[in-house]
Design an enzyme around this catalytic site. Sequence first.
Site, PDB file in Angstrom:
ATOM      1  N   GLY A   1      44.534-100.299 -38.584  1.00  0.00           N
ATOM      2  CA  GLY A   1      43.751 -99.342 -39.384  1.00  0.00           C
ATOM      3  C   GLY A   1      42.372 -99.174 -38.796  1.00  0.00           C
ATOM      4  N   ASN A   2      41.471 -98.628 -39.565  1.00  0.00           N
ATOM      5  CA  ASN A   2      40.094 -98.490 -39.093  1.00  0.00           C
ATOM      6  C   ASN A   2      39.143 -98.556 -40.285  1.00  0.00           C
ATOM      7  OD1 ASN A   2      39.613 -95.651 -40.062  1.00  0.00           O
ATOM      8  ND2 ASN A   2      41.390 -95.320 -38.731  1.00  0.00           N
ATOM      9  N   HIS A   3      37.858 -98.488 -39.996  1.00  0.00           N
ATOM     10  CA  HIS A   3      36.853 -98.723 -41.045  1.00  0.00           C
ATOM     11  C   HIS A   3      36.499 -97.479 -41.859  1.00  0.00           C
ATOM     12  CE1 HIS A   3      36.216-102.792 -39.927  1.00  0.00           C
ATOM     13  NE2 HIS A   3      35.858-102.488 -38.692  1.00  0.00           N
ATOM     14  N   SER A   4      37.215 -96.383 -41.697  1.00  0.00           N
ATOM     15  CA  SER A   4      36.851 -95.166 -42.455  1.00  0.00           C
ATOM     16  C   SER A   4      36.916 -95.446 -43.965  1.00  0.00           C
ATOM     17  CB  SER A   4      37.825 -94.037 -42.092  1.00  0.00           C
ATOM     18  OG  SER A   4      37.644 -92.978 -42.998  1.00  0.00           O
TER      19      SER A   4
ATOM     20  N   ALA B   1      40.376 -90.262 -40.449  1.00  0.00           N
ATOM     21  CA  ALA B   1      40.403 -91.019 -39.191  1.00  0.00           C
ATOM     22  C   ALA B   1      41.837 -91.498 -39.011  1.00  0.00           C
ATOM     23  CB  ALA B   1      39.434 -92.184 -39.285  1.00  0.00           C
TER      24      ALA B   1
END
Length: 400
Positions: free
Chosen positions: A208-211, A276
Site C-alpha cells: 500500500g502507500n501513505h495516501s 494513489a
Amino acid sequence: MLKDKKVILGVCGSIAAYKSALLVRLLVKAGAHVQVVMTPDAINFITPLTLSTLSKNPVLSDYFKPESGEWNNHVALGLWADLFIIAPASANTLAKMAGGLTDNLLTAVYLSAKCPVYFAPAMDLDMWKHPSTTENITKLQSFGNVMIAPGYGELASGLQGEGRMAEPDEIMALLTADIKKKLPLANQKAMVTAGPTYEAIDPVRFIGNHSSGKMGFAIADELAQLGADVTLISGPSAQVSKQRSVKRIDVTTAAEMLQACQQNFTTANICVMSAAVSDYAPVTMAPKKIKKKGDTLTIETKKTIDILKFLGDNKRGDQLLVGFALETDNEEQNAVDKLKKKNLDFIVLNSLVDEGAGFRVDTNKITIIDRDLKKTTFGLKSKEDVAHDICEKIVTLLKK
Ligand code: CTP
C-alpha cells in the site's frame, strides 16, 4: 447547500408567522447564519424572543435600537446577506416591495439587498386573487425575485382556498433546489477517486502507500458544493465526506477501483483521479500467512492496469479528465508526459520536494498544467483551498 450562508429572514404580520419559527430552526440546522428582521406588525403574531432564541441572534425590527439609540444599518444588512427570504410575505409588504416603499426596516433592507430574494406569500384567498396582488407579484418576479407559491387549504379566516403560506420544509426544499440549480456545476456528474489501494500479499499483509485520501475527499466535497452529483470511489481511508450528497463507493484493490470506475465512467462528465493507485500487485495472494523463513523474501508482482490511462483512452468529447502526478524529480516534464500519455484535460502536479505537499499532511502545493501546456503554480494551501483551485479550473474549462 445552505451551510455558512448568511440569510435574512423577513417576517411580516400574518397568522402564518408561527411557521417562521420552524423555518428558522431548519435554516440554522442546515448551517445558515440567520438574521431575522420583523415588520412592526409581525411582533403581534410571534414574539421576537422566540425567533431570536432559535436564530441565536437578536431580532431586528426598528430603524433604531431603542435601548442605545443606535441605528440598524439597513444598507449593511442588505449587503451582508447571501439570501433574503420573506416568509410570510403579507399583501401589504409585497405591495411596498413592488412600489419601493421603505417605511419599515424590512422593506428598507429589501431595497438594499443585492442577493437573491425569495418570498412566500400568506394571505386570505380574496387578497391573494386581487389583481393588485397579482400585479405586485409579477413586478417582483420581473426584478428576479423568486416566489414560493402559497398552497390551498383552510385559511385563518375560516375560508378554504389558496393563500396558505408554503410549509417550512417545502420552502427549504425549494430554496435548496433553486440554489443548486444556479450553481456552476448544476446538472454535472462527477467521479472522483481517492486514497490508496491495498494489494494483498497474504491474509494479513498488503502492498500500500501513505495516501490519506484527504485531497480526493476535499475535491469531492468541493464539486458537490458547486452543484455536481458526485460519486467518490475511495480506497481504504478514514476520511468522511462533509457533503452528505457525495455517494461513496469503498474499494480495496486497484482491480476493484478499476471496476468501480468502469461502472461509473460513462455517466460522468467530470472525472478527477486523485487516488494513489498501486502500480504493482502480487501475482498471487498466499492463502495463509507467510511464515518467517529465509533472510530474504521475494514477492513477485505484476503491473496493475493504469485506470487513468484506460479512462483517457476511452474518453468522449464531452468528458473532462483530470489526473495527478506525484513526482520527486524532473517534475514538470514527467507531469507533461503523463498529461499527454493519459489524454488528460489537465494534470495536477505535486512535488514531494515541496515541504507541506503530498501524503499525510493537511496542506498541498500544486501546479496545474493543461492541454495547451498553460502552467499555473499555486502557493502552499490547505487541501480544501487546493480543491477549490482545481474545481475553479474545471468550471473554467467547462465554460469554454
Ligand atoms: N493512476 C491510475 N491507475 C494506476 C496508476 C496511477 O489511475 N494504476 C493515476 C493516479 O490516480 C494519478 C495518475 O495516474 O492521477 C498518476 O499517478 P502517478 O503515481 O503519479 O503516476 P504513474 O502513472 O503511476 O507513474 P509513476 O508511478 O511511474 O510516476
